[in-house]
Write an enzyme that holds these catalytic residues in place. Structure first.
Site, PDB file in Angstrom:
ATOM      1  N   ASP A  13       1.126  -1.217  -0.020  1.00 45.65           N
ATOM      2  CA  ASP A  13      -0.025  -0.327  -0.264  1.00 45.65           C
ATOM      3  C   ASP A  13       0.756   1.380  -0.206  1.00 45.65           C
ATOM      4  OD1 ASP A  13      -2.006   1.495   0.266  1.00 45.65           O
ATOM      5  OD2 ASP A  13      -3.354   0.994   1.523  1.00 45.65           O
TER       6      ASP A  13
HETATM    7  C1  BGC Z   1      -4.710   3.043  -0.278  1.00 47.34           C
HETATM    8  C2  BGC Z   1      -5.205   2.451  -1.228  1.00 47.34           C
HETATM    9  C3  BGC Z   1      -5.151   2.606  -2.740  1.00 47.34           C
HETATM   10  C4  BGC Z   1      -3.683   3.402  -2.520  1.00 47.34           C
HETATM   11  C5  BGC Z   1      -3.707   4.306  -4.141  1.00 47.34           C
HETATM   12  C6  BGC Z   1      -3.855   4.131  -0.397  1.00 47.34           C
HETATM   13  O1  BGC Z   1      -3.288   4.638   0.842  1.00 47.34           O
HETATM   14  O2  BGC Z   1      -4.870   2.455   0.827  1.00 47.34           O
HETATM   15  O3  BGC Z   1      -6.490   1.161  -1.396  1.00 47.34           O
HETATM   16  O4  BGC Z   1      -5.408   1.706  -3.553  1.00 47.34           O
HETATM   17  O5  BGC Z   1      -3.242   4.556  -1.647  1.00 47.34           O
HETATM   18  O6  BGC Z   1      -4.474   5.097  -4.167  1.00 47.34           O
END
Ligand code: BGC
Length: 745
Positions: free
Chosen positions: A286
């Site tokens: 993530d």
């Molecule tokens: C979120 C993800 C997301 C990623 C990219 C993160 O902060 O937890 O779910 O896909 O950002 O935007």
């Protein structure tokens, strides 16, 4: 393939490389991947494991060091997120084609509930209990996104969420593992369509692996501590379903799980996902979660973080730059084996091959397709369909709804009546023509009534302030009306990532506004828009009609008007329990019985209950009304004593005993009365959404086998145990017919 990759490449390399590459065209994808891998330097391999954000839309801090275009040219970036549009993706892909090996970039994006056309929030769609519709919504989102150059969506989020304080409940399918697993499958199938390599398919990404939804206190990014049994039984099955449905990728999560950050969790990524489940795709971290292991207190620095994450099976580093900066040294020092790097890179390259990007890196850069999808009328009309199906009717005393289209004066009151962009909810995109495209509640009702009624308007108050200056005007408007439609709720950005809340009440003075309007004595319909279950007890006790509209997307206003005026009979059912107060959280239907269960809501004496609050939720899992009424017969069982190979047939006759045609979601729950570990008081094991004309009856049959009785025992063995079971069928988790059976081994 010939045009962009091999042609140029074969010119560049010496004979051996040419042979490997040029013959690769006839080889299997695995062989092609191996051929490419052989040509790669260590730095080029590490580059494939590195993902950067584009120039906008960040959910975390963007590390600005280094010029991204130069790094793409140097083969130091394997994927970008938040780069969309044919133009923009083409520009960056052209730069990738200037790199030594010309390995195409992957473009990822959070396409969560629609891209150009916005559909209801995922939690709202889950309320439709309509798997085909949910799959279609993902299908359209994929088609639109792929036409705009997107290869990969960071969806579906398949985290089970029992805590509405957690802002991300809006992004998943709610509290139930069974429903959540079916929806995970539907969404993966929808995104990936007929398979990777088609120009309308995007790679799905099951996230956040794992147990992110169980953050302590519902506070985003918080720790998770749970038994492995609970992990296996409640939180992992939707991920398994996504993997089985062919999800191309997984994303790990921000939380630590039992003390080990998910990003460096070997048990999750290597043993379970890539081992037991034989997952062949790749795992992306993530946003910044590799580097965040320093804050967790698990890694001393980025060097250690990169080592821990890579060794545990995180294949791609999203935006923490830990891999690009440290993996080379780590490999040279023997702390990360070349085999670990090779495995990660192979997984990533394989997906690039499957997407067809080696054959044509510009495959998703087609202006014509992008234009076609930009204003696709079918997509817009489907947005209305699924929005209607997602609406949940919570209360309808004296059949106040549906309203007559002949109603003379209708007062439309509340902060959300004329809201435009709010209707899209969190995780949606802003387009310059939003105001013209999005159907507000006001416009939806106007469209429906064709000027036959007099529509009055007052805002009353804002969503979240303490100012009651607008009340007098709202009361005056209500007094002129035959009926009031009162539209309240949360602001759309009160749910979503980093949007945890400790107070779930209707924000600001909105409930006071409802009281003031109710005091006029006019019939009132309250519409509640939100991305989570809210607390609104006074409203639930006093207002005759309540409709939960979540955030419904581009066609919100039309869909709500369809329900308000009876052109659609609501069929949504709650995918998550609604608490009575924040203090009752987490409240979920499939809890254990305990040694001192309360017999009913008034039983509080030395039982597992609160002394100041009943145990039951305000609105139960599976609950939702229709304009009509469905009667259930008692359950008919094919047998009451069964053995291992037997199948049980359990059926009920459902009758539409009201005055409207309508849909019912007939739900099957099972309770295992005694087990080697305690079992929930009930578990959803099946459902059927049926349509019945008024007056009609239908026999609804469920076939139950011992597979439906299986659970993880204390040794984490998944099996069933002989004994007594209760079979329950009904319209929600609290209103069920019951019958008993005995199952012997
Ligand atoms: C979120 C993800 C997301 C990623 C990219 C993160 O902060 O937890 O779910 O896909 O950002 O935007």
């Amino acid at each position: 393939m010939k045009r962009y990759f091999f042609k140029n490449l074969c010119l560049l390399f010496f004979i051996t490389a040419q042979v490997i590459f040029c013959t690769a065209q006839t080889k299997s994808i695995d062989q092609k991947v191996d051929s490419v891998l052989k040509l790669m330097t260590l730095d080029e391999k590490i580059g494939q494991m590195n993902q950067y954000n584009g120039d906008w839309q960040a959910t975390g801090p963007i590390t600005k060091d280094g010029d991204k275009q130069t790094q793409i040219r140097e083969g130091k970036i394997g994927s970008m997120l938040n780069v969309t549009g044919v133009d923009h993706t083409r520009t960056l892909q052209e730069i990738a084609m200037q790199s030594r090996l010309k390995i195409p970039l992957l473009f990822g994006q959070d396409v969560i509930h629609g891209y150009r056309t916005t559909f209801p929030l995922p939690l709202a769609e889950a309320a439709s209990w309509d798997l085909q519709a949910i799959e279609k919504s993902a299908r359209i989102a994929a088609t639109e996104a792929a036409a705009a150059g997107v290869h990969w969506t960071f969806a579906p989020m398949v985290d089970i969420a029992r805590d509405p304080r957690w802002g991300r409940v809006m992004e998943g399918a709610g509290e139930d593992t069974y429903l959540g697993s079916l929806i995970a499958t539907a969404r993966v199938k929808g995104f990936q369509g007929k398979g990777l390599g088609n120009t309308d398919a995007v790679m799905a990404c099951a996230k956040h692996f794992a147990a992110y939804g169980a953050a302590v206190g519902g506070r985003d990014y918080n720790s998770v501590d749970m038994s492995l049994r609970q992990l296996y039984e409640v939180y992992l099955p939707p991920f398994k379903a996504a993997a089985d449905a062919g999800a191309a990728t997984f994303m790990n999560s921000f939380n630590d799980l039992n003390g080990i950050p998910a990003t460096a969790n070997k048990l999750l990524q290597r043993d379970i996902l890539k081992g037991q489940w034989n997952f062949k795709g790749f795992v992306v971290s993530d946003w910044g979660s590799v580097g965040e292991m320093i804050n967790h207190g698990y890694a001393k620095n980025n060097y250690e973080a990169a080592m821990l994450a890579a060794n545990a099976g995180s294949d791609m580093d999203m935006e923490s730059r830990s891999y690009i900066k440290n993996l080379n040294t780590l490999v040279k020092e023997g702390k990360v084996k070349t085999a670990v790097i090779d495995e990660a890179v192979k997984r990533i390259l394989k997906k690039k091959f499957e997407m067809g990007l080696f054959s044509d890196p510009y495959k998703f850069c087609n202006e014509e397709r992008e234009k076609q999808q930009w204003n696709n009328a079918d997509n817009i009309s489907f947005s209305r369909e699924i929005a209607k199906k997602s609406i949940v009717l919570l209360k309808n005393e004296h059949q106040l709804l549906p309203l007559s289209k002949q109603t003379k004066n209708i007062a439309m009151i509340g902060p959300l009546v004329k809201a435009v962009r709010d209707n899209l909810g969190f995780w949606s995109y802003s387009w310059p023509d939003d105001t013209a495209r999005i159907v507000t509640l006001w416009n939806g009702v106007q469209n429906k009534l064709n000027n036959t009624s007099n529509l009055l308007y007052a805002k009353g108050c804002n969503i979240n302030d303490n100012n009651k200056d607008g009340f007098d005007e709202a009361i005056a408007v209500a007094k002129q009306a035959d009926v009031v439609v009162l539209s309240v709720g949360e602001a759309p950005d009160m749910t979503g990532e980093a949007k945890s809340r400790s107070n779930l009440h209707l924000p600001g003075v909105q409930e006071d506004l409802i009281k003031a309007i109710m005091a006029t004595g006019k019939p009132v319909v309250v519409l509640i828009s939100a991305g989570r279950p809210l607390v609104f007890n006074w409203t639930a006790d006093n207002v005759p009609a309540i409709v939960y509209t979540w955030w419904l997307g581009t066609q919100a206003g039309n869909a709500i008007a369809d329900v308000l005026f009876g052109d659609y009979n609501p069929s949504g059912r709650l995918p998550i329990s609604f608490p009575r107060t924040e203090g009752q959280v987490p409240v979920y239907y499939n809890h254990y019985n305990t040694g001192r269960p309360a017999k009913n809501d008034s039983d509080v004496n030395y039982v597992s209950a609160y002394t100041d609050l009943v145990n039951s939720p305000r609105f139960a899992f599976g609950y939702g009304l229709s304009f009509t009424k469905f009667d259930y017969s008692t359950i008919k069982l094919s047998k009451t004593k069964l053995t291992a190979t037997d199948k049980l047939e359990a059926s009920v006759i459902v009758t539409n005993a009201g005055n409207y045609d309508g849909e019912e979601v007939v739900q099957l729950y099972i309770r295992d009365m005694f087990g080697s570990v305690v079992r929930p008081v009930k578990e959803l094991k099946g459902f059927q959404k049926i349509f019945l004309q008024k007056g009609a009856s239908k026999e609804v049959k469920f076939i139950i086998s011992t597979n439906d009785l299986k659970f993880y025992n204390n040794e984490l063995k998944y099996d069933w145990e002989a004994g007594d079971f209760q079979i329950m069928i009904g319209s929600n988790a609290m209103q069920l017919q019951k019958a008993a059976v005995e199952w012997a081994k």
